[in-house]
Design a protein around this motif. Structure first.
Motif, PDB file in Angstrom:
ATOM      1  N   ILE A 142     -18.317 109.681 -51.846  1.00  0.00           N
ATOM      2  CA  ILE A 142     -18.722 108.411 -51.248  1.00  0.00           C
ATOM      3  C   ILE A 142     -17.755 107.298 -51.665  1.00  0.00           C
ATOM      4  N   PRO A 143     -17.217 106.531 -50.708  1.00  0.00           N
ATOM      5  CA  PRO A 143     -16.385 105.385 -51.089  1.00  0.00           C
ATOM      6  C   PRO A 143     -17.186 104.361 -51.888  1.00  0.00           C
ATOM      7  N   ARG A 144     -16.569 103.803 -52.917  1.00  0.00           N
ATOM      8  CA  ARG A 144     -17.248 102.832 -53.773  1.00  0.00           C
ATOM      9  C   ARG A 144     -16.584 101.475 -53.665  1.00  0.00           C
ATOM     10  N   LEU A 145     -17.426 100.430 -53.589  1.00  0.00           N
ATOM     11  CA  LEU A 145     -16.896  99.073 -53.465  1.00  0.00           C
ATOM     12  C   LEU A 145     -16.218  98.614 -54.750  1.00  0.00           C
ATOM     13  N   ASP A 146     -16.619  99.194 -55.890  1.00  0.00           N
ATOM     14  CA  ASP A 146     -16.032  98.760 -57.158  1.00  0.00           C
ATOM     15  C   ASP A 146     -14.799  99.567 -57.551  1.00  0.00           C
TER      16      ASP A 146
ATOM     17  N   ARG B 114      -8.356  99.201 -55.394  1.00  0.00           N
ATOM     18  CA  ARG B 114      -7.802  99.266 -54.056  1.00  0.00           C
ATOM     19  C   ARG B 114      -6.781 100.405 -53.958  1.00  0.00           C
ATOM     20  N   GLY B 115      -6.919 101.221 -52.904  1.00  0.00           N
ATOM     21  CA  GLY B 115      -5.997 102.313 -52.676  1.00  0.00           C
ATOM     22  C   GLY B 115      -6.313 103.589 -53.426  1.00  0.00           C
ATOM     23  N   GLU B 116      -7.381 103.610 -54.213  1.00  0.00           N
ATOM     24  CA  GLU B 116      -7.720 104.831 -54.957  1.00  0.00           C
ATOM     25  C   GLU B 116      -8.265 105.885 -54.000  1.00  0.00           C
ATOM     26  N   PRO B 117      -7.726 107.113 -54.032  1.00  0.00           N
ATOM     27  CA  PRO B 117      -8.172 108.138 -53.079  1.00  0.00           C
ATOM     28  C   PRO B 117      -9.579 108.633 -53.403  1.00  0.00           C
TER      29      PRO B 117
ATOM     30  N   ALA C 208     -24.876 116.577 -68.437  1.00  0.00           N
ATOM     31  CA  ALA C 208     -25.451 115.241 -68.270  1.00  0.00           C
ATOM     32  C   ALA C 208     -24.445 114.156 -68.579  1.00  0.00           C
ATOM     33  N   THR C 209     -23.458 114.452 -69.419  1.00  0.00           N
ATOM     34  CA  THR C 209     -22.468 113.442 -69.801  1.00  0.00           C
ATOM     35  C   THR C 209     -21.329 113.317 -68.796  1.00  0.00           C
ATOM     36  N   THR C 210     -21.282 114.224 -67.796  1.00  0.00           N
ATOM     37  CA  THR C 210     -20.204 114.188 -66.807  1.00  0.00           C
ATOM     38  C   THR C 210     -20.444 113.066 -65.813  1.00  0.00           C
ATOM     39  N   GLU C 211     -19.469 112.204 -65.635  1.00  0.00           N
ATOM     40  CA  GLU C 211     -19.604 111.088 -64.711  1.00  0.00           C
ATOM     41  C   GLU C 211     -19.256 111.524 -63.300  1.00  0.00           C
ATOM     42  N   VAL C 212     -19.966 110.933 -62.343  1.00  0.00           N
ATOM     43  CA  VAL C 212     -19.623 111.150 -60.949  1.00  0.00           C
ATOM     44  C   VAL C 212     -18.293 110.454 -60.682  1.00  0.00           C
ATOM     45  N   PRO C 213     -17.301 111.164 -60.133  1.00  0.00           N
ATOM     46  CA  PRO C 213     -15.986 110.545 -59.930  1.00  0.00           C
ATOM     47  C   PRO C 213     -16.074 109.354 -59.004  1.00  0.00           C
ATOM     48  N   ALA C 214     -15.274 108.325 -59.309  1.00  0.00           N
ATOM     49  CA  ALA C 214     -15.277 107.104 -58.507  1.00  0.00           C
ATOM     50  C   ALA C 214     -14.635 107.343 -57.166  1.00  0.00           C
TER      51      ALA C 214
END
Length: 385
Positions: A313-317, A320-323, A379-385
């Protein structure tokens, strides 16, 4: 007791399944039906390499089957033992890529699959009666009154040679006993309620004279006309702009809150899930791979497939330009559930234990949060931005 309790629902396309008599209600009675477009064709002979950071170092090939895995011979199981329940006033989501079995599940529950070409199995108890075993006459009495569905494609769901007004008032006459001018006025109020301007004129028009969004809203008006006990919404806001989408979602939420309607929401839009659903079931290759409350699912996705969906999912935070981080491969890259986890060819957490038979739904983190995975996301794994 849940209003709807689905237990091990299966839909198998192709093969030589026989259709039992649907004129009587019997327990665990199989029926035949022809599959819609979401059920894919015969298995493909495609070799897919499944390996990743958690996988073995040796050269291991995973053979990809058809989108839902073969069920023997030329048969394909589009829905493979799906179980879930919906309570009164609850919104339950079915989420997954196209081809995972969401729409087939809804059509099976509504008794709308054609009679030839496939076999149904399992149970779907609605107010104590099995929907899968009901005769055609009895389920017709339920459809439109206690059971209703918002279809994904309004152009093919509406009769092209019948005015919109006739199609809406038909439900009011059939299930609410309304006639003449009273039915017409109620139909106009329903169209106005879902945001169709100048409803009196629209009642006289044919489906091709309405825009795609208006056709979708007309379908929604027909579905909510009798305040059904169970409403199945199959991508109800796909053809709508953002403003109308918000209005429709608010209307559905109002129906749930005020009428106690149980809502089964089928969608690709995880934003809709986050804002509307209480319980979420994630489907892959015809099976539920993760089931959890909405907050827990978004905070701690456990199955790698769910983790990948949220990471796409694209994230607003995001800078800019991050794939984006899409899930590699496609829905066609899978193995049969009988041979292991169907998601293994696409999974970055693949290991040899993934190929030792169908993984069971377990609760790796807490009660009520189930995942079908032998190597779940920590549980400690973050959802990639």
């Amino acid at each position: 007791m849940p209003l709807l309790d689905v237990d091990e629902l299966t839909v198998t396309f192709g093969g030589r399944g026989r259709r039992a008599d649907r004129g009587r209600d019997r327990d665990r009675k199989p029926t035949e039906a022809a599959g819609p477009t979401e059920a894919a064709g015969p298995a493909e002979d495609t070799s897919v390499r499944a390996a990743g950071p958690a996988g073995p170092a040796e050269d291991t090939s995973v053979r990809a089957a058809g989108p839902a895995g073969p069920a023997g011979g030329n048969a394909v199981r589009a829905v493979n033992g799906v179980s879930f329940s919906v309570d009164e006033g609850q919104v339950v989501g079915l989420v997954g890529e196209s081809g995972c079995g969401k729409s087939v599940t809804s059509l099976a529950l509504m008794g709308l699959l054609p009679r030839k070409g496939a076999t149904l199995g399992g149970r779907a108890d609605f107010e104590g009666a099995d929907l899968l075993a009901m005769g055609p006459r009895r389920i017709r009495d339920l459809r439109g009154s206690k059971l209703a569905m918002i279809f994904q494609d309004p152009l093919s769901s509406l009769n092209p040679v019948v005015p919109i007004g006739v199609q809406v008032t038909e439900i009011l006459k059939r299930h609410r006993g309304m006639k003449g001018e009273a039915a017409r006025k109620e139909a106009a109020q329903l169209l106005d309620r879902v945001g169709i301007p100048d409803p009196d004129r629209r009642l006289r028009e044919y489906p091709h004279q309405l825009s795609g969004g208006m056709r979708q809203r007309a379908l929604i008006a027909m579905a909510v006309a009798c305040a059904p006990r169970l409403l199945i919404a199959d991508e109800p806001t796909t053809a709508l702009d953002v403003t109308i989408q918000a209005q429709i979602l608010e209307l559905l939420k109002e129906l749930v809150d005020q009428e106690g309607t149980a809502l089964l929401m089928i969608t690709h839009d995880l934003g809709v899930v986050a804002g509307l659903c209480d319980q979420v079931n994630v489907l892959y290759a015809g099976k539920v791979v993760e089931s959890s409350g909405r907050r827990e699912l978004f905070a701690h996705p456990t199955h790698p497939y769910t983790h990948g969906l949220l990471g796409s999912i694209p994230r607003l935070d995001a800078p800019r330009g991050e794939p984006l981080n899409p899930i590699r491969g496609s829905i066609n890259d899978q193995i049969a559930w009988a041979d292991g986890c169907a998601f293994a060819p696409r999974c970055d957490r693949y290991e040899m234990g993934c190929l030792t038979g169908t993984p069971e739904l377990t609760e790796p983190r807490e009660a009520g949060h189930q995942a079908r995975c032998v190597n779940p996301v920590l549980a400690t794994t973050e959802v990639p931005a």
